[in-house]
Write an enzyme that holds these catalytic residues in place. Structure first.
Site, PDB file in Angstrom:
ATOM      1  N   CYS A 119       0.812  -1.226   0.000  1.00 33.04           N
ATOM      2  CA  CYS A 119       0.000   0.000   0.000  1.00 33.04           C
ATOM      3  C   CYS A 119       0.840   1.268   0.000  1.00 33.04           C
ATOM      4  O   CYS A 119       0.323   2.358  -0.239  1.00 33.04           O
ATOM      5  CB  CYS A 119      -0.949   0.005   1.185  1.00 33.04           C
ATOM      6  SG  CYS A 119      -2.034  -1.406   1.191  1.00 33.04           S
ATOM      7  N   HIS A 252      -3.170   7.105   2.378  1.00 32.48           N
ATOM      8  CA  HIS A 252      -3.614   5.792   1.920  1.00 32.48           C
ATOM      9  C   HIS A 252      -4.980   5.517   2.554  1.00 32.48           C
ATOM     10  O   HIS A 252      -5.181   5.717   3.740  1.00 32.48           O
ATOM     11  CB  HIS A 252      -2.597   4.725   2.334  1.00 32.48           C
ATOM     12  CG  HIS A 252      -3.095   3.333   2.127  1.00 32.48           C
ATOM     13  ND1 HIS A 252      -3.698   2.940   0.957  1.00 32.48           N
ATOM     14  CD2 HIS A 252      -3.112   2.245   2.958  1.00 32.48           C
ATOM     15  CE1 HIS A 252      -4.052   1.666   1.063  1.00 32.48           C
ATOM     16  NE2 HIS A 252      -3.711   1.228   2.268  1.00 32.48           N
ATOM     17  N   ASN A 282     -10.254  -0.201   0.409  1.00 37.63           N
ATOM     18  CA  ASN A 282      -8.790  -0.108   0.381  1.00 37.63           C
ATOM     19  C   ASN A 282      -8.305  -0.685  -0.948  1.00 37.63           C
ATOM     20  O   ASN A 282      -8.406  -1.889  -1.165  1.00 37.63           O
ATOM     21  CB  ASN A 282      -8.225  -0.890   1.569  1.00 37.63           C
ATOM     22  CG  ASN A 282      -6.704  -0.861   1.626  1.00 37.63           C
ATOM     23  OD1 ASN A 282      -6.040  -0.463   0.675  1.00 37.63           O
ATOM     24  ND2 ASN A 282      -6.151  -1.311   2.738  1.00 37.63           N
TER      25      ASN A 282
HETATM   26  N1  ACO Z   1     -18.202  -8.489  10.224  1.00 36.82           N
HETATM   27  C1  ACO Z   1     -18.651  -8.710  11.501  1.00 36.82           C
HETATM   28  N2  ACO Z   1     -17.827  -8.969  12.518  1.00 36.82           N
HETATM   29  C2  ACO Z   1     -16.508  -9.046  12.256  1.00 36.82           C
HETATM   30  C3  ACO Z   1     -15.984  -8.843  10.973  1.00 36.82           C
HETATM   31  C4  ACO Z   1     -16.896  -8.560   9.933  1.00 36.82           C
HETATM   32  N3  ACO Z   1     -16.500  -8.327   8.650  1.00 36.82           N
HETATM   33  N4  ACO Z   1     -14.643  -8.964  11.015  1.00 36.82           N
HETATM   34  C5  ACO Z   1     -14.334  -9.235  12.307  1.00 36.82           C
HETATM   35  N5  ACO Z   1     -15.458  -9.296  13.051  1.00 36.82           N
HETATM   36  C6  ACO Z   1     -15.584  -9.530  14.475  1.00 36.82           C
HETATM   37  C7  ACO Z   1     -14.423 -10.335  15.028  1.00 36.82           C
HETATM   38  O1  ACO Z   1     -14.631 -11.715  14.845  1.00 36.82           O
HETATM   39  C8  ACO Z   1     -14.460  -9.932  16.495  1.00 36.82           C
HETATM   40  O2  ACO Z   1     -15.474 -10.679  17.133  1.00 36.82           O
HETATM   41  P1  ACO Z   1     -15.264 -11.249  18.629  1.00 36.82           P
HETATM   42  O3  ACO Z   1     -15.086 -10.010  19.468  1.00 36.82           O
HETATM   43  O4  ACO Z   1     -16.510 -11.982  18.873  1.00 36.82           O
HETATM   44  O5  ACO Z   1     -14.021 -12.074  18.544  1.00 36.82           O
HETATM   45  C9  ACO Z   1     -14.929  -8.485  16.461  1.00 36.82           C
HETATM   46  O6  ACO Z   1     -15.520  -8.297  15.160  1.00 36.82           O
HETATM   47  C10 ACO Z   1     -13.809  -7.498  16.648  1.00 36.82           C
HETATM   48  O7  ACO Z   1     -12.717  -7.860  15.777  1.00 36.82           O
HETATM   49  P2  ACO Z   1     -11.403  -7.017  15.771  1.00 36.82           P
HETATM   50  O8  ACO Z   1     -10.425  -7.645  14.833  1.00 36.82           O
HETATM   51  O9  ACO Z   1     -10.955  -6.758  17.176  1.00 36.82           O
HETATM   52  O10 ACO Z   1     -11.930  -5.653  15.146  1.00 36.82           O
HETATM   53  P3  ACO Z   1     -11.190  -4.281  15.037  1.00 36.82           P
HETATM   54  O11 ACO Z   1     -11.937  -3.239  15.767  1.00 36.82           O
HETATM   55  O12 ACO Z   1      -9.715  -4.400  15.298  1.00 36.82           O
HETATM   56  O13 ACO Z   1     -11.377  -3.966  13.498  1.00 36.82           O
HETATM   57  C11 ACO Z   1     -10.121  -3.994  11.450  1.00 36.82           C
HETATM   58  C12 ACO Z   1     -10.806  -4.832  12.540  1.00 36.82           C
HETATM   59  C13 ACO Z   1     -11.170  -3.141  10.759  1.00 36.82           C
HETATM   60  C14 ACO Z   1      -9.480  -4.917  10.442  1.00 36.82           C
HETATM   61  C15 ACO Z   1      -9.073  -3.074  12.116  1.00 36.82           C
HETATM   62  O14 ACO Z   1      -8.223  -3.820  12.946  1.00 36.82           O
HETATM   63  C16 ACO Z   1      -8.262  -2.345  11.101  1.00 36.82           C
HETATM   64  O15 ACO Z   1      -8.750  -1.514  10.378  1.00 36.82           O
HETATM   65  N6  ACO Z   1      -6.944  -2.624  11.034  1.00 36.82           N
HETATM   66  C17 ACO Z   1      -6.082  -2.024  10.063  1.00 36.82           C
HETATM   67  C18 ACO Z   1      -6.269  -2.763   8.786  1.00 36.82           C
HETATM   68  C19 ACO Z   1      -5.670  -2.063   7.617  1.00 36.82           C
HETATM   69  O16 ACO Z   1      -5.684  -0.869   7.541  1.00 36.82           O
HETATM   70  N7  ACO Z   1      -5.156  -2.869   6.710  1.00 36.82           N
HETATM   71  C20 ACO Z   1      -4.644  -2.406   5.512  1.00 36.82           C
HETATM   72  C21 ACO Z   1      -3.228  -1.948   5.607  1.00 36.82           C
HETATM   73  S1  ACO Z   1      -2.658  -1.509   4.101  1.00 36.82           S
HETATM   74  C22 ACO Z   1      -2.074  -2.814   3.189  1.00 36.82           C
HETATM   75  O17 ACO Z   1      -0.897  -2.952   3.035  1.00 36.82           O
HETATM   76  C23 ACO Z   1      -3.014  -3.812   2.559  1.00 36.82           C
END
Ligand code: ACO
Length: 325
Positions: A119, A252, A282
């Site tokens: 990214c 980004h 993304n």
């Molecule tokens: N729908 C419903 N529930 C979900 C989903 C979904 N799509 N995905 C995860 N959950 C649930 C999980 O199972 C978890 O449930 P539990 O509490 O019962 O275990 C709960 O939601 C919370 O999950 P977390 O992983 O703690 O959620 P978080 O608030 O951290 O959000 C996210 C996840 C959006 C991925 C966040 O961590 C994030 O944005 N991270 C950065 C990701 C990013 O920017 N990546 C790209 C980088 S750039 C590149 O190089 C590609």
């Protein structure tokens, strides 16, 4: 040899198939995967993304974006002597997507190569093109970010498959007597390879390992917020500017919460941040040039303004560029 390089045109392209959260949620539900519009919007800010049709590759998206950028710069493809395509979803193992794009454009003969920094790829590519123009290696560059991330998503993993989209963005970067790219600050830390990766590879005529995206979202989130502030400040210092000089931040587009948190750390109001993550998801290396072109074409970003571009991604890689448009 020129003292500076400057963006003279921007372009972008999104494949026509747009999936709202509602449509994606329904498609995933049919496959037994539970998610919701509310969860996706609340955690990421994403409301829709575009996916390519079968048989469409990164070079096809890059081609459309590059044509738009060339038209905006009033240049024809034959004037391009450097093409860098930032992508993690190349058409083939080799040759580079940049070579395929070069041939599609009819820009044959110049330098062409891909940039792999996930990214952060577009930020890396822009910085490299700037350096090559300043050393006299090139005069008129096409710098492109193009991705078909839908091809590397695991549609059984709800923690990742709702986050990404496909698209391409491009700029024409030309030798200039007036300052354009002012400074850049690039980094990587390979000890974080495992938190965001597609671990599979081609071996002995077959795919070995998992060929889909794996991410530790929370680890990515924590790292991203810290390093983006550091890179932005370092690039500002190198450019002799402060955050008060920034007209627009073009981050980004991974997650609205990362963008809000970086803006807050830099004391930038959100109305100085270009946001497209809601409509594009993304798009990895394509997200910054897509957002830049969106801002330019809808009249928000104006010639002469000072922009902060910043990216973070797998590797772990991160970086920022300060430029005058
Ligand atoms: N729908 C419903 N529930 C979900 C989903 C979904 N799509 N995905 C995860 N959950 C649930 C999980 O199972 C978890 O449930 P539990 O509490 O019962 O275990 C709960 O939601 C919370 O999950 P977390 O992983 O703690 O959620 P978080 O608030 O951290 O959000 C996210 C996840 C959006 C991925 C966040 O961590 C994030 O944005 N991270 C950065 C990701 C990013 O920017 N990546 C790209 C980088 S750039 C590149 O190089 C590609």
């Amino acid at each position: 040899m020129s003292l500076y390089s400057r963006i003279t045109g921007t372009g972008s392209y999104l494949p026509p198939r747009k999936l709202s959260n509602a449509v994606l949620v329904a498609e995933l539900a049919a496959k037994g995967l539970e998610t919701s519009d509310d969860w996706i919007v609340e955690r990421t800010g994403i409301r829709a993304r575009h996916f390519v049709a079968d048989g469409v590759f990164s070079s096809d998206l890059a081609f459309e974006a590059a044509k738009n950028a060339l038209q905006a710069a009033n240049r024809n493809a034959q004037e391009v002597d450097l093409i860098i395509v930032a992508t993690s979803t190349p058409d083939m193992v080799f040759p580079s997507t940049a070579c395929i794009l070069q041939n599609k454009l009819g820009a044959n003969g110049g330098i062409a190569f891909d940039m792999q920094a996930v990214c952060t790829g577009f930020v890396y590519a822009l910085s490299v093109a700037d350096s090559m123009i300043k050393t006299g290696a090139a005069k008129c560059a096409l710098v492109v970010g193009a991705e078909v991330f839908s091809r590397i998503l695991d549609f059984k993993d709800r923690t990742t498959c709702v986050l990404f989209g496909d698209g391409a963005g491009a700029v024409v970067l030309e030798a200039s007597d007036t300052p354009g790219i002012l400074a850049s600050d690039l980094h990587a830390d390979g000890k974080h390879v495992g938190i965001l990766c597609v671990p599979g590879h081609v071996s002995g005529g077959a795919i070995s390992g998992d060929p889909v995206l794996k991410m530790d979202g929370q680890a990515v989130f924590k790292l991203a917020v810290g390093v983006l502030e550091d890179a932005a400040r370092a690039a500002l210092t190198k450019a002799g500017k402060t955050e008060k000089d920034i007209d627009w931040m073009i981050p980004h587009q991974a997650n609205i919460r990362i963008m809000q948190s970086t803006a807050k750390k830099l004391k930038l109001p959100m109305d100085k941040v270009i946001v497209t993550v809601d409509q594009h998801g993304n798009t990895s290396a394509a997200s910054i040039p897509l957002a830049l072109d969106y801002g330019v074409r809808n009249g928000k970003i104006k010639p002469g303004q000072t922009l902060l571009l910043e990216g973070v991604g797998g590797g772990f890689t991160w970086g920022a560029v300060i430029l005058n448009l």
